[in-house]
Design a protein around this motif. Structure first.
Motif, PDB file in Angstrom:
ATOM      1  N   PRO B 141       0.832  -1.167   0.022  1.00  0.00           N
ATOM      2  CA  PRO B 141       0.159  -0.166   0.168  1.00  0.00           C
ATOM      3  C   PRO B 141       1.030   1.099   0.061  1.00  0.00           C
ATOM      4  O   PRO B 141       0.426   2.283  -0.659  1.00  0.00           O
ATOM      5  CB  PRO B 141      -0.959  -0.080   1.273  1.00  0.00           C
ATOM      6  N   ASN B 142       2.095   1.438   0.809  1.00  0.00           N
ATOM      7  CA  ASN B 142       2.719   2.412   0.526  1.00  0.00           C
ATOM      8  C   ASN B 142       4.151   2.257  -0.160  1.00  0.00           C
ATOM      9  O   ASN B 142       5.048   3.069   0.186  1.00  0.00           O
ATOM     10  CB  ASN B 142       3.076   2.819   2.190  1.00  0.00           C
ATOM     11  N   ALA B 143       4.170   1.073  -0.945  1.00  0.00           N
ATOM     12  CA  ALA B 143       5.385   1.141  -1.781  1.00  0.00           C
ATOM     13  C   ALA B 143       4.953   0.714  -2.930  1.00  0.00           C
ATOM     14  O   ALA B 143       4.653  -0.506  -3.495  1.00  0.00           O
ATOM     15  CB  ALA B 143       6.265  -0.020  -1.315  1.00  0.00           C
ATOM     16  N   GLY B 144       4.444   1.636  -4.152  1.00  0.00           N
ATOM     17  CA  GLY B 144       4.329   1.463  -5.491  1.00  0.00           C
ATOM     18  C   GLY B 144       5.222   1.982  -6.316  1.00  0.00           C
ATOM     19  O   GLY B 144       6.261   1.141  -6.491  1.00  0.00           O
ATOM     20  N   SER B 145       5.308   3.171  -6.886  1.00  0.00           N
ATOM     21  CA  SER B 145       6.488   3.556  -7.674  1.00  0.00           C
ATOM     22  C   SER B 145       7.602   3.673  -6.870  1.00  0.00           C
ATOM     23  O   SER B 145       8.920   3.300  -7.327  1.00  0.00           O
ATOM     24  CB  SER B 145       6.411   4.871  -8.121  1.00  0.00           C
ATOM     25  N   ASN B 149      10.214   1.468  -0.547  1.00  0.00           N
ATOM     26  CA  ASN B 149       9.914   1.618   0.657  1.00  0.00           C
ATOM     27  C   ASN B 149       9.110   0.486   1.756  1.00  0.00           C
ATOM     28  O   ASN B 149       8.324   0.790   2.481  1.00  0.00           O
ATOM     29  CB  ASN B 149       8.833   2.933   0.503  1.00  0.00           C
ATOM     30  N   LEU B 150       9.273  -0.661   0.867  1.00  0.00           N
ATOM     31  CA  LEU B 150       8.190  -1.907   1.321  1.00  0.00           C
ATOM     32  C   LEU B 150       8.588  -2.173   2.800  1.00  0.00           C
ATOM     33  O   LEU B 150       9.880  -1.936   3.252  1.00  0.00           O
ATOM     34  CB  LEU B 150       8.491  -2.961   0.427  1.00  0.00           C
ATOM     35  N   GLN B 151       7.488  -2.548   3.615  1.00  0.00           N
ATOM     36  CA  GLN B 151       7.737  -2.813   4.717  1.00  0.00           C
ATOM     37  C   GLN B 151       7.253  -4.157   5.412  1.00  0.00           C
ATOM     38  O   GLN B 151       7.604  -4.397   6.513  1.00  0.00           O
ATOM     39  CB  GLN B 151       6.822  -1.816   5.574  1.00  0.00           C
ATOM     40  N   VAL B 163       7.156 -14.025   8.662  1.00  0.00           N
ATOM     41  CA  VAL B 163       6.981 -12.702   7.673  1.00  0.00           C
ATOM     42  C   VAL B 163       5.474 -12.274   8.139  1.00  0.00           C
ATOM     43  O   VAL B 163       4.272 -12.979   8.512  1.00  0.00           O
ATOM     44  CB  VAL B 163       6.835 -13.257   6.421  1.00  0.00           C
ATOM     45  N   ASN B 164       5.388 -10.909   8.306  1.00  0.00           N
ATOM     46  CA  ASN B 164       4.382 -10.115   8.674  1.00  0.00           C
ATOM     47  C   ASN B 164       4.428  -8.875   7.920  1.00  0.00           C
ATOM     48  O   ASN B 164       5.284  -8.128   7.545  1.00  0.00           O
ATOM     49  CB  ASN B 164       4.369  -9.674  10.235  1.00  0.00           C
ATOM     50  N   GLY B 165       3.191  -8.779   7.141  1.00  0.00           N
ATOM     51  CA  GLY B 165       2.894  -7.448   6.409  1.00  0.00           C
ATOM     52  C   GLY B 165       1.968  -7.771   5.446  1.00  0.00           C
ATOM     53  O   GLY B 165       1.117  -8.721   5.481  1.00  0.00           O
ATOM     54  N   GLN B 166       1.745  -6.676   4.345  1.00  0.00           N
ATOM     55  CA  GLN B 166       0.609  -6.614   3.457  1.00  0.00           C
ATOM     56  C   GLN B 166       1.260  -6.409   1.952  1.00  0.00           C
ATOM     57  O   GLN B 166       2.240  -5.205   2.076  1.00  0.00           O
ATOM     58  CB  GLN B 166      -0.310  -5.782   3.752  1.00  0.00           C
TER      59      GLN B 166
END
Lengths: 356, 403
Positions: B141-145, B149-151, B163-166
């Motif tokens: 959701p906060n790492a597109g282009s 920034n992936l979390q 592993v945790n996240g979306q």
């Protein structure tokens, strides 16, 4: 850039070296300053002919090298980059009419002299300011030709005109019955209205009914090659400028708004080059030539139009000064866009060729 | 004794051509003629007809769905020349390659380059046989282009990662068996904290929710990871090498997304032919609406220039032995033209070209509408047009960054 063979690579490198060293834009400035309506230097054309450029599409048996259209295009592109003024393009187009439609005698008479640079020739088709090969009123009767052609390229200094009349193409040497009226266009090159009144005309009879179309397709592609060189030069010059000019304490090339415009222009230039080289290759292969030539000139018109405008805008005010070269490319661009088919003409032609 | 694949690789081209013809004659079911769907392996459910299954197995057993991949891992082991012959013969028979999807287009080539021997032996053969579907766990959701920034966090728990996240925009996530995933193994460094991890989609804690798109279809999913245990041997390359490996994979993605040839095949009838069916023509056979006619010609000229450019890029790359710089424009130009064409098609058809469902529309009309809407994704995924422009400006044109 199309993948070239060794001979083509050498030719391209030779042309690039010559234009860079012997014919930079400063040479065009000198020619322009002379005010001569011919607007090209005879000694320069003699040098080109010595290098073999006048005979690139002429068969070996008639004194040419027969290297083909892709090779001719490579040279013309380099000339376009430095705005080298010469009758090479006009003469090559005119020579193609004789190669395609001339009798053995006509070929033997004219092609060797064209290949050697002794004879400058040009194609005279349009009778109005807009390209309209279907609207020709010029007639031939009893071996003499009557009519007026408008804005003929490189007419001053031409020894031979290849003239479109109602019933076909004719060879008309300059001299009695041929009168030139200078037409000075924004590009300051060599153009004239040519009045034919009872001049001797020798018909090209071997080219078939579509000879004029075939010659015009070659004119479109070779003109597009000059435009390709111009577009490449405008792009390169503009990119260099953006990397040097500082505003807001930053070089302009760091601004994303400008980066994305240059990326768009780079993509358009890639399409233009593919289309133009595709046109040259189609002529050499003799396959779908009309479609390929139409695509080549249409893309050349679209992309050079855009690049010549953006080139000025991205240079800012100094791009509008006569001291900077970029304005020359804008003025020459519009002349070539109108020659042998505006964008509207070419789209109509493409649709007709595709049966819609 | 030489295997069949060794013989294929070295055989005389004409002998090989005959062999391919015979293979197609013996194995390709007539009912599948012209039924290929390049996207089926990504975007459709995994149900197969008997004919589809037999054709997939036949191609898979020869490795011909992945013709140039090494034979030792189940690929065809063919030279480029032999692979071209195979493609020609398939096209002549109107037969499609039934083995595709992200495993073939993106993950396989990347694993062949970066994977361990064990990983290649485990994962490549099922891709070659078309048995395993892979999906891509990149965007969040906060790492597109701004992908780096992936979390999504992969925490080292000794013998496994937790592993945790979306993830989001997971194409075909609801049908995938496995996911190649970019995860964060270190929060202290944006790029070097990223690792490349392979996750079984049926692991406990993985949840997939299809997203309904404007096209009415749900080709993309949200994927949630909640305390998902992933064995350590599923790490590709080293910890922290994920950004390098992940970018390499994107190059494979772009190459596939921009292919002019495959796009041309997907486009079907020419715009002029469509126009002649839907709008009036004059007595000379010209499209009577002069403005529309001009716009169609304008489009087709540029489309031809694009196809010539794709061809030139391939020729230049081959001659130079490296990727041609004009390859960088193919994705942005091809996708833009594809969208333009879809819009022009609707304009030609009028409201008949906007049918959503029900009677009164042909299958082609209905498919066109969904394709028009789905096609909006093409300038966004695989590196948006804006990202492509950044790449061209910085890497090809050498325009400086804000630094």
């Amino acid at each position: 850039m199309a993948v070239l063979n060794e001979e083509q690579t050498m030719l391209r490198d030779m042309a690039r070296e010559w234009t860079t060293n012997e014919s930079p834009v400063t040479e065009w400035r000198k020619v322009r300053a002379s005010g001569d309506p011919q607007a090209w230097d005879a000694s320069v054309y003699a040098t080109m002919a010595e290098m073999g450029w006048a005979g690139i599409i002429i068969p070996e048996e008639h004194g040419g090298s027969d290297f083909g259209w892709l090779s001719a295009g490579l040279v013309v592109e380099e000339l376009g980059k430095t705005l080298t003024a010469s009758p090479l393009i006009a003469t090559t187009i005119a020579a193609s009419a004789i190669v395609l439609g001339g009798s053995d005698a006509q070929k033997a008479e004219w092609l060797p002299k064209i290949a050697s640079g002794e004879v400058v020739a040009t194609l005279a088709v349009d009778e109005s300011p807009r390209h309209a090969p279907s609207k020709i009123e010029t007639t031939v009767s009893g071996g003499t030709i009557s009519g007026t052609k408008k804005f003929v390229h490189e007419a001053h200094g031409a020894h031979l005109f290849v003239v479109a009349a109602k019933d076909g193409l004719y060879l008309v040497p300059s001299g009695d019955g041929v009168t030139l009226h200078d037409r000075k266009l924004a590009d300051m090159r060599n153009h004239a209205d040519v009045e034919f009144a009872g001049a001797a005309a020798d018909k090209l009879t071997d080219g078939g009914d579509d000879l004029l179309d075939q010659v015009l397709d070659r004119a479109r592609v070779l003109t597009a090659c000059e435009m390709l060189g111009m577009a490449q030069q405008v792009f390169d010059t503009t990119l260099d400028y953006l990397k040097q000019r500082v505003q807001f304490s930053q070089v302009l090339s760091t601004f994303q708004a400008l980066q994305h415009r240059m990326a768009d222009l780079f993509a358009d230039l890639a399409l233009m080059r593919s289309a133009v080289e595709g046109g040259l290759q189609a002529i050499d292969a003799g396959f779908l030539t009309s479609q390929a030539a139409t695509i080549a000139k249409a893309e050349a018109n679209r992309v050079l139009h855009q690049l010549s405008r953006e080139g000025i805008q991205l240079h800012g005010g100094i791009g509008m000064t006569d001291e900077y070269d970029v304005g020359f490319y804008l003025k020459r661009a519009r002349v070539l866009e109108s020659s042998f088919g505006s964008t509207g003409f070419l789209k109509d032609r493409y649709a007709r060729l595709s049966d819609y | 004794m030489a295997s069949q694949k060794d013989i294929d690789r070295t055989s005389d081209p004409e002998t090989f051509r005959q062999e391919v013809r015979q293979f197609i004659a013996e194995n390709f079911p007539d009912e599948l003629k012209s039924k290929g769907n390049a996207l089926a392996a990504v975007e459709g459910p995994a149900t197969e007809t008997a004919a589809q299954k037999s054709w997939r197995e036949a191609m898979g057993s020869r490795g011909w769905g992945t013709p140039t991949w090494p034979a030792e891992y189940g690929g065809g082991g063919l030279s480029r020349k032999h692979a071209a012959i195979l493609n020609e013969e398939l096209a002549k028979a109107k037969a499609h390659n039934p083995i595709g999807g992200m495993g073939v287009m993106m993950f396989g080539p990347t694993l062949l380059e970066y994977g361990s021997e064990e990983q290649k032996r485990e994962h490549i053969p099922p891709i070659c046989r078309g048995e395993i579907r892979w999906c891509q766990g990149y965007s969040e959701p906060n790492a597109g282009s701004d992908l780096a920034n992936l979390q999504t966090m992969a925490e080292d728990k000794g013998d496994h990662y937790l592993v945790n996240g979306q993830k989001t925009w997971t194409s075909g996530g609801q049908w995938a068996d496995k996911c190649f995933c970019l995860v964060r193994t270190d929060r202290s460094d944006k790029h070097k904290g990223i690792s490349f991890l392979l996750i079984d989609m049926d692991s406990p804690g993985v949840e997939v929710r299809p997203i309904q798109m404007i096209s009415g279809m749900s080709p993309f999913c949200e994927t949630f990871f909640d305390d998902v245990k992933v064995p350590k041997e599923n790490l590709v390359g080293e910890e922290g090498q994920g950004w390098t490996i992940g970018k390499r994979l994107l190059q494979h993605e772009r190459t596939n997304l921009s292919g002019g040839g495959s796009m041309a095949r997907m486009m079907g009838a020419s715009l002029a032919d469509i126009a002649k069916r839907y709008v009036e023509t004059d007595s000379d056979g010209r499209i009577a609406d002069a403005v529309l006619r001009d716009r169609i010609a304008d489009f087709e000229i540029r489309w031809n220039a694009f196809l010539l450019t794709a061809r030139r890029a391939a020729q230049e790359s081959k001659a130079q032995g490296g990727v041609s710089e004009i390859s960088s424009v193919l994705k942005k130009v091809g996708t833009k033209l594809g969208q333009e064409r879809a819009e022009l098609t609707i304009e030609i058809m009028g409201l008949q070209g906007l049918g959503w469902e029900g009677e009164g529309f042909t299958q082609a009309e209905l498919a066109g509408v969904r394709g028009w809407l789905f096609g909006k994704a093409t300038t966004i995924y695989g590196g948006s047009t804006e990202i492509q422009n950044n790449i061209i400006a910085k890497r090809v044109l050498g325009m400086l960054d804000h630094q």
